[in-house]
Design an enzyme around this catalytic site. Sequence first.
Site, PDB file in Angstrom:
ATOM      1  N   THR A 146      -5.996  -1.320  -3.579  1.00 25.23           N
ATOM      2  CA  THR A 146      -5.123  -0.878  -4.678  1.00 25.23           C
ATOM      3  C   THR A 146      -5.943  -0.422  -5.879  1.00 25.23           C
ATOM      4  O   THR A 146      -5.885   0.730  -6.276  1.00 25.23           O
ATOM      5  CB  THR A 146      -4.104  -1.921  -5.143  1.00 25.23           C
ATOM      6  N   TRP A 201      -6.139  -8.622   2.642  1.00 24.02           N
ATOM      7  CA  TRP A 201      -5.452  -7.325   2.575  1.00 24.02           C
ATOM      8  C   TRP A 201      -6.116  -6.314   3.512  1.00 24.02           C
ATOM      9  O   TRP A 201      -5.527  -5.295   3.840  1.00 24.02           O
ATOM     10  CB  TRP A 201      -5.482  -6.770   1.153  1.00 24.02           C
ATOM     11  N   ASN A 210       0.356  -8.034   6.343  1.00 28.27           N
ATOM     12  CA  ASN A 210       1.634  -7.535   6.854  1.00 28.27           C
ATOM     13  C   ASN A 210       2.052  -6.253   6.162  1.00 28.27           C
ATOM     14  O   ASN A 210       3.177  -6.103   5.743  1.00 28.27           O
ATOM     15  CB  ASN A 210       2.731  -8.598   6.673  1.00 28.27           C
ATOM     16  N   GLU A 211       1.128  -5.321   6.014  1.00 34.95           N
ATOM     17  CA  GLU A 211       1.533  -4.060   5.395  1.00 34.95           C
ATOM     18  C   GLU A 211       2.270  -3.158   6.388  1.00 34.95           C
ATOM     19  O   GLU A 211       2.938  -2.226   6.009  1.00 34.95           O
ATOM     20  CB  GLU A 211       0.306  -3.336   4.830  1.00 34.95           C
ATOM     21  N   GLU A 253       4.633 -12.100  -3.460  1.00 37.18           N
ATOM     22  CA  GLU A 253       4.064 -11.088  -4.363  1.00 37.18           C
ATOM     23  C   GLU A 253       5.227 -10.430  -5.089  1.00 37.18           C
ATOM     24  O   GLU A 253       6.124  -9.892  -4.455  1.00 37.18           O
ATOM     25  CB  GLU A 253       3.232 -10.060  -3.606  1.00 37.18           C
ATOM     26  N   ARG A 262       9.671  -2.439  -9.201  1.00 36.69           N
ATOM     27  CA  ARG A 262      10.354  -2.337  -7.925  1.00 36.69           C
ATOM     28  C   ARG A 262      10.968  -3.679  -7.585  1.00 36.69           C
ATOM     29  O   ARG A 262      10.493  -4.701  -8.071  1.00 36.69           O
ATOM     30  CB  ARG A 262       9.396  -1.886  -6.815  1.00 36.69           C
TER      31      ARG A 262
END
EC number: 3.2.1.46
Length: 665
Positions: free
Chosen positions: A91, A133, A179-180, A255, A377
């Site tokens: 990120t 990640w 788990n993206e 998150e 979001r």
Amino acid sequence: MELRELLRAAVFLGLSLSSCCCQTVVLSDTPGLGRSFDGIGGLSGGGATSRLLVNYAEPYRSQILDYLFKPNFGASLHILKVEIGGDAQTTDGTEPSHMHYENDENYFRGYEWWLMREAKKRNPNITLIGLPWAFPGWVGHGKSWPYDFPDITASYVVKWILGAKQYHDLDIHYVGIWNERNYDSKYIKVLRNMLDKVGLTGVGIIAADGNWSIANSLNVDPYLNESVEAIGAHYPGTKTVKEALQTQKKLWSSEDYSSVNNEVGGGCWARILNQNYVNGFMTATISWNLVSSYYEDLPFGRDGLMTAEEPWSGHYEVESPIWITAHTTQFTQPGWSYLQTVGYLAHGGSYVALTNGKGSLTVVIETMTHDHSVCIRPPLPPFNVTSQNATFQLKGSFASIKELQVWRSQFNFKTNKPSSFFQKLPPVKLVDGSFTLSLAEDEVYTLTTVTSGQKGSYPGSPPSAHFPKQYKDNFDVRNPPFSEAPNFADQTGVFEYYINLTDPGAHSFTLRQVVTQRPVTWATDADQTISVIGDFQWQNLTVSCDVFMESVKTGGVFLAARVDKGGQSIRSAKGVFFWVFADGTYKVTNDLAGQTVLAEGQSGTRAYGWHTLSLTMEGQYASGLLNGYPLWKNAVVLAPDNGWAAIGTHSFELAQFDNFAVVAQ
């Protein structure tokens, strides 16, 4: 349906309940208790979000840490979740792995070990969570998926947990599942089995650390169900799904937030801290990110609970989310229980109540309006909140409480008056077990039997200042406290301090790029490695660096200025990139990808020899020196107008850098 449930549903749908002018809220443990509270936390990583924090000088660095972790002082966080570095862009930057290569182990790279130690030093009971990640390329055996070889991936993660204990005396309490894209049931079972075999039976698995999709599988697969302790969702919008509730697992917003830490961001945080439980029965909420300690012009600038992005000046800012967090964290602890009597107020807003089961009671109320509590979001459905009076009636074991401590935060969006956060008010006296509050819009209240809360403070941090216009680093640090050089922010690849034993002279201490294989990552890593540094507003400057290529035929390195993108956008970065190659050529490009060529030719450069590059930007013209002599000049640069300085390599390859210097106008 009970009146309380009707009110909750109606307010959530934005309906007016003006007829309920004299609402009474009952808080009682008579019906039994709700779910066990697991805590409020912050997330360092995903990625490199604490990068600049480690470079702060004392006492400012310790002050920042106190605001985050010290009990009864600031945010007083219950949970710290960190990235298990995977050598990949995740990120806002890259965090180093404890295993760059299959036969390599080093449990002192990066800064997450240090951060966990500092958090535990302040709060010995803090819950520690690790989540990868990304993974080094060798874990995936050249594939972009880490679970085709579950034994290898599980061993990689377990070694990190064991290393935390062996080298840092850190007990990791939970580990998340990457788990993206999707979870992998076989891998979860393998990981659970491996943890148990090495004695880590107390380490819980959070799966899938991303959404609720695993719930169906947990409900039909007993072995998978036994392997998982908590379901973690990212940005759930305060809602869960019935399948997740049916599992009877802990439900976490593992998150959340991810919003600019202005007052609207503080309002977002206030609303979801309550409503994640009121709507979704989530018993832990973890903020991405912990502290905005990365260059502000990277993606999601200032999205931390507080801001600490200027180690060169010492300046930091304690933002509203710190004090909103304190409304819950200073008056509860993991292991407390929610009451079943939680919900919505008649004219908008929500309330939760928690108890330790031994007579202590904490009530948190928020009346955040829609436009002043929007998170980044997911989209927030419309709802209405207006000023109101609310009477709270304590029953059950709380009926005999005579006094509650009162803490209030007021967001003054409608006036020019400054907002007030975490202000201690006179205690409220209860009459026949009840009290009445006059609640305005955009407020947060805590009413509690706990008397230990306080608003910690330090003298103001130093004034804000731009990155120094004259800066240099020769990397001559014999025992560096961290593997990263100050202020360099790795966007792809990993640049580490290196002792060059083959060169005991001028270049015995260098910065080395060490990632030699594309990592397994959800983000779009560039094909080139790059580390940025400096002031994004830099326009005219001279940047220089000694470079050393270690790939004989294919090696290449660059020095750059006006780099206009970073983080997950680094692949499309533009700027001026001065490349030299081991085949004796050079190239100047207007982009990191090397597609727009401004100049090129012969350079005579080779691997395994030091070369000095110098790049000067002046208006729309760029010139370059090699070893002190002009190699190219007056290349026309139409864009970008400004950006960071940078170093990097042509591919994932070994290369060294030394004597970096910038002089900006």
